[in-house]
Every structure is written in structure tokens, then in C-alpha cells.
Design a protein around this motif. Structure first.
Motif, short mmCIF file in Angstrom:
data_model
loop_
_atom_site.label_atom_id
_atom_site.label_comp_id
_atom_site.label_asym_id
_atom_site.label_seq_id
_atom_site.Cartn_x
_atom_site.Cartn_y
_atom_site.Cartn_z
N PHE A 1 -13.45 0.70 -9.87
CA PHE A 1 -12.95 0.52 -8.52
C PHE A 1 -11.44 0.33 -8.55
O PHE A 1 -10.87 -0.24 -9.49
CB PHE A 1 -13.59 -0.73 -7.88
CG PHE A 1 -15.01 -0.53 -7.42
CD1 PHE A 1 -16.05 -0.98 -8.21
CD2 PHE A 1 -15.28 0.07 -6.21
CE1 PHE A 1 -17.37 -0.82 -7.80
CE2 PHE A 1 -16.59 0.24 -5.78
CZ PHE A 1 -17.64 -0.22 -6.58
N TRP A 2 -10.82 0.79 -7.49
CA TRP A 2 -9.38 0.69 -7.33
C TRP A 2 -9.08 0.20 -5.92
O TRP A 2 -9.79 0.54 -4.99
CB TRP A 2 -8.72 2.06 -7.51
CG TRP A 2 -9.12 2.75 -8.77
CD1 TRP A 2 -10.29 3.42 -8.99
CD2 TRP A 2 -8.38 2.85 -9.97
NE1 TRP A 2 -10.31 3.94 -10.26
CE2 TRP A 2 -9.16 3.60 -10.89
CE3 TRP A 2 -7.12 2.38 -10.36
CZ2 TRP A 2 -8.71 3.88 -12.17
CZ3 TRP A 2 -6.69 2.68 -11.64
CH2 TRP A 2 -7.48 3.41 -12.53
N TRP A 3 -7.99 -0.53 -5.75
CA TRP A 3 -7.51 -0.90 -4.42
C TRP A 3 -6.10 -0.33 -4.24
O TRP A 3 -5.22 -0.54 -5.08
CB TRP A 3 -7.48 -2.42 -4.24
CG TRP A 3 -8.84 -3.02 -4.05
CD1 TRP A 3 -9.66 -3.55 -5.00
CD2 TRP A 3 -9.54 -3.14 -2.82
NE1 TRP A 3 -10.83 -3.99 -4.43
CE2 TRP A 3 -10.78 -3.75 -3.10
CE3 TRP A 3 -9.25 -2.79 -1.48
CZ2 TRP A 3 -11.73 -4.04 -2.10
CZ3 TRP A 3 -10.18 -3.07 -0.51
CH2 TRP A 3 -11.40 -3.68 -0.81
N TYR A 4 -5.92 0.38 -3.12
CA TYR A 4 -4.63 0.93 -2.77
C TYR A 4 -4.18 0.31 -1.46
O TYR A 4 -4.99 -0.06 -0.62
CB TYR A 4 -4.70 2.46 -2.59
CG TYR A 4 -4.66 3.23 -3.89
CD1 TYR A 4 -5.75 3.23 -4.76
CD2 TYR A 4 -3.54 3.98 -4.23
CE1 TYR A 4 -5.71 3.94 -5.95
CE2 TYR A 4 -3.49 4.70 -5.42
CZ TYR A 4 -4.58 4.67 -6.27
OH TYR A 4 -4.53 5.38 -7.44
N ARG A 5 -2.85 0.22 -1.28
CA ARG A 5 -2.30 -0.30 -0.05
C ARG A 5 -1.39 0.77 0.54
O ARG A 5 -0.61 1.41 -0.17
CB ARG A 5 -1.49 -1.58 -0.31
CG ARG A 5 -0.92 -2.19 0.94
CD ARG A 5 -0.36 -3.57 0.66
NE ARG A 5 0.79 -3.54 -0.22
CZ ARG A 5 1.45 -4.62 -0.63
NH1 ARG A 5 1.06 -5.82 -0.22
NH2 ARG A 5 2.49 -4.51 -1.42
N GLN A 6 -1.50 0.93 1.86
CA GLN A 6 -0.70 1.95 2.55
C GLN A 6 -0.06 1.32 3.78
O GLN A 6 -0.74 1.01 4.77
CB GLN A 6 -1.57 3.14 2.97
CG GLN A 6 -0.81 4.27 3.59
CD GLN A 6 -1.72 5.44 3.96
OE1 GLN A 6 -2.92 5.30 4.10
NE2 GLN A 6 -1.12 6.63 4.12
#
Lengths: 115, 111
Positions: free
Chosen positions: B33-38
Motif C-alpha cells: 500500500f502507498w499513500w499519496y497527497r495531492q
């Protein structure tokens, strides 16, 4: 500084016209990706590539072609643009960590409007 | 069929408060799993990744992973206005070579 750049940043096209979106990366990454982002759909994968000369279909490839002529460049081609392809398109590059993925680095995006 | 589901769709958090975001895979063959912020008008950037069961902390951000339940969560403590953004969860799957993203959680931090 390593980077992913996209051109054009904004594009207005007519229905039935041909559109080419370009992506260049200086990360020296093997893998490159094209996504589109629409409200309520998150990022959806269109095409990706493992290296020069290779292209693979993602989750929503219909209506799109891709071309990877070199390590640095990856293009997305809409042969016959339709209004449903109005969206923001992101290119990304990434490198495998062994058998699995490292983080992806995204370009600034291209806003495409098809009238 | 969306493989990665995120909840809630949106969240309003008071400045200094805690934000908690959830992400679940509907496919058991998930690897990582990965978390990205935009931030608004910007491109996504990786925030944190988690590969093993347990918890990982980086500054004000903590990620939990429970592989048995195919669930990860992101917690932001002492939320700041600069944390206002779209948070995207992504996963990689066995045999696959691409990130699959969820639809995101929009976090708004109110001063």
C-alpha cells in the motif's frame, strides 16, 4: 534535478481530431505511466511502459494509444478525440524495487478539453 | 470494479486536530500500500508507503497496516491548513506492475 515534464499543459481539441500528449523524464526510470484524473474516479491507469519500445494497456486503454520511443519519452495519442476524454492527464515515472514498485514521480499534468 | 476503496470521501478537521483516513483492498492479492497527497492544482506526491503489518510514523503522519483485513489507515495529528489536500491510497498487486489508486479522501483543515 530529476523531473517529469509534460507538454502541452493545456489543450483544447475538437471532436474527431488527433491529440498527442508528450511526457519527458530525466529520472532515468525504466517505467512510465499515463493516468487520467476525473472527479469521483481518482487516478485511472491508461497505458504504461517498462522501457523503450514497450507499451502495455492499463485499466482504461480504449480510445488511447501510447508510444515509448526512448527511455526519456512517453506519448499518449488520442486518434479520434471525444468529449468524454476531457480530463486532466498525468504522466509518471518509476523504478522497480526488485520485484515490486518504488514510488512514482508525477508530472504537472495536462488539462485537455475536447469540444 | 474498483480494487481500492477509500473512506470517507471528505473530511473536515479543526486545526490542531486528528484526521483519520481509511483504505481497503477488495482483492486479496495485494502486495503493498502507498499513500499519496495531492494539493489542489498540483500533481500527486508520495507521502508514505507501508509494506509490513504494523505501524509506521513519520513526523505528524502515522500509517497502519493490517494485511489480514487488507486495510491501511493514515492518521494526521496536529493537522495544519497546509495538510488540506486530496489523499490517495494506492496498492500494487501480485503479478501486476502498476499502482492502482482509490478515489481519494479530501481533507480540509479549518483554522
Amino acid at each position: 534535478e530529476a523531473a517529469v515534464t509534460q507538454s502541452p499543459r493545456n489543450k483544447v481539441a475538437v471532436t474527431g481530431g488527433k491529440v498527442t500528449l508528450s511526457c519527458n523524464q530525466t529520472n532515468n526510470h525504466n517505467n512510465m505511466y499515463w493516468y487520467r484524473q476525473d472527479t469521483g474516479h481518482g487516478l485511472r491507469l491508461i497505458h504504461y511502459s517498462y522501457g523503450a519500445g514497450s507499451t502495455e494497456k492499463g485499466d482504461i486503454p480504449d480510445g488511447y494509444k501510447a508510444s515509448r520511443p526512448s527511455q526519456e519519452n512517453f506519448s499518449l495519442i488520442l486518434e479520434l478525440a471525444t468529449p468524454s476524454q476531457t480530463s486532466v492527464y498525468f504522466c509518471a515515472s518509476g523504478v522497480d524495487w526488485g520485484a515490486n514498485y518504488a514510488e512514482q514521480f508525477f508530472g504537472p499534468g495536462t488539462r485537455l478539453t475536447v469540444l | 470494479q474498483q480494487k481500492v476503496q477509500q473512506s470517507p470521501e471528505s473530511l473536515i478537521v479543526p486545526e490542531g486536530g486528528m484526521a483519520s483516513l481509511n483504505c481497503t483492498s477488495s482483492d486479496r492479492n495485494v502486495d503493498y500500500f502507498w499513500w499519496y497527497r495531492q494539493h489542489s492544482g498540483k500533481s500527486p506526491k508520495m507521502l508514505m508507503s507501508i509494506f509490513s503489518n504494523g505501524e509506521k510514523e513519520e513526523g505528524r503522519f502515522t500509517v497502519h497496516l493490517n494485511k489480514a483485513s487488507l486495510h491501511t489507515s493514515l492518521h494526521i495529528r496536529d493537522s495544519q491548513p497546509s495538510d488540506s489536500a486530496l489523499y490517495l491510497c494506492a496498492a500494487t498487486y501480485q503479478g501486476g506492475r502498476a499502482l492502482i489508486f482509490g478515489t481519494g479522501t479530501t481533507v480540509s483543515v479549518s483554522p
